[in-house]
Enzyme design. Structure first.
Site, PDB file in Angstrom:
ATOM      1  N   ALA A 129       3.662   0.878  -2.097  1.00  0.00           N
ATOM      2  CA  ALA A 129       4.781   1.374  -1.296  1.00  0.00           C
ATOM      3  C   ALA A 129       4.350   1.234   0.169  1.00  0.00           C
ATOM      4  CB  ALA A 129       5.090   2.822  -1.643  1.00  0.00           C
TER       5      ALA A 129
ATOM      6  N   GLY B 299       3.103   8.922   5.945  1.00  0.00           N
ATOM      7  CA  GLY B 299       2.778   8.366   4.623  1.00  0.00           C
ATOM      8  C   GLY B 299       3.987   8.408   3.716  1.00  0.00           C
ATOM      9  N   ASN B 300       3.772   8.234   2.432  1.00  0.00           N
ATOM     10  CA  ASN B 300       4.871   8.353   1.467  1.00  0.00           C
ATOM     11  C   ASN B 300       4.340   8.879   0.144  1.00  0.00           C
ATOM     12  OD1 ASN B 300       4.334   5.984  -0.423  1.00  0.00           O
ATOM     13  ND2 ASN B 300       4.422   4.926   1.552  1.00  0.00           N
ATOM     14  N   ARG B 301       5.227   9.119  -0.813  1.00  0.00           N
ATOM     15  CA  ARG B 301       4.875   9.846  -2.035  1.00  0.00           C
ATOM     16  C   ARG B 301       4.302   8.977  -3.145  1.00  0.00           C
ATOM     17  NH1 ARG B 301       7.268  14.998  -2.493  1.00  0.00           N
ATOM     18  NH2 ARG B 301       8.598  15.525  -0.721  1.00  0.00           N
TER      19      ARG B 301
END
Ligand code: CTP
Ligand code: CA
Length: 226
Positions: free
Chosen positions: A101, A33-35
């Site tokens: 994102a 995943g990402n932030r």
């Protein structure tokens, strides 16, 4: 005055906003995943709804309530699911704002069982590139007005202008990530690039910035499509 112009232009327009991260499953208990918190995209969706647009919000995995006034919400997990949801939602849309994102890569194979440790041996994951959602929309003959985001840690202007041109966008909102701005932060600051040049939207809350961004999108949309 700018805000009221935005209101007039967007009333009744179909606007699709993507927001949040994507999660790419590795096995039944793990993912890449990402932030991204989704807050910027949710604020943009709310601002567009306040300006009178019929908003569809396509959201990756986030823990955020649907903003007031947003007409439709589609929850997705992976980049390919987001691509499918965005393509469906934009079929007759006027504007697409890609604030998500989107994960660039996904595991080439998803294990159907939990991957076990290997007595100290390295584990290698093979990754496949995800489809580019904005690129998919840009390639269509009939396409909505396309707005992208570029979150960069360095060389913001160069990378943003490159994405604007390479992806064939109408406008890109660029921001520097880090130093209390951008991902996981309450504040943001944006520079908008389009064929007409650069517009600075200085540091502000994501809610305030989203209002200003939507007003600028409305102005530009009116100029080229109105
Ligand atoms: N984007 C997209 N589909 C992808 C990746 C990105 O639609 N598969 C969109 C994002 O929603 C954003 C814009 O493209 O609006 C720029 O995303 P970014 O990650 O900065 O650009 P990339 O082209 O993925 O380039 P890189 O990550 O290498 O900087
Ligand atoms: Ca990317």
């Amino acid at each position: 005055m700018v805000a009221s112009l935005g209101h007039a232009v967007l009333r009744g327009r179909k606007v699709v906003v993507s927001a949040g991260p994507t999660y790419e499953d590795i096995d039944p208990v793990r993912f890449i995943g990402n932030r991204s918190s989704g807050r910027m995209g949710f604020a943009v969706a709310e601002a567009a709804a306040q300006a009178g647009a019929e908003v569809t919000l396509v959201a990756g995995p986030v823990s955020l309530a649907t903003p007031p006034g947003v007409a439709h919400r589609v929850d997705v997990r992976s980049a390919t699911q987001m691509r499918d949801a965005v393509v469906a939602a934009t079929a007759n849309a006027d504007i697409y704002i890609g604030a998500a994102a989107v994960g660039d890569y996904r595991p080439a194979e998803v294990s159907d069982h939990k991957i076990k440790k290997r007595d100290g041996a390295a584990l290698e994951l093979s990754l496949a590139e995800n489809p580019d959602i904005l690129g998919t929309l840009a390639a269509q003959t009939v396409r909505p007005f396309l707005v992208g985001f570029a979150a960069e840690t360095h060389d913001v202007e160069r990378y943003a202008r490159d994405k604007l041109a390479r992806k064939g966008l109408d406008m890109i909102a660029a921001n520097q990530v880090g130093g209390g701005l951008g991902f996981e932060a309450a504040d943001n600051a944006l520079t908008l690039y389009g064929p007409e040049g650069a517009i600075e939207l200085p540091r502000a809350s994501k809610t305030e910035l989203a209002r200003q961004l939507v007003a600028k999108i409305a102005e530009r949309y009116a100029a080229v499509r109105g």
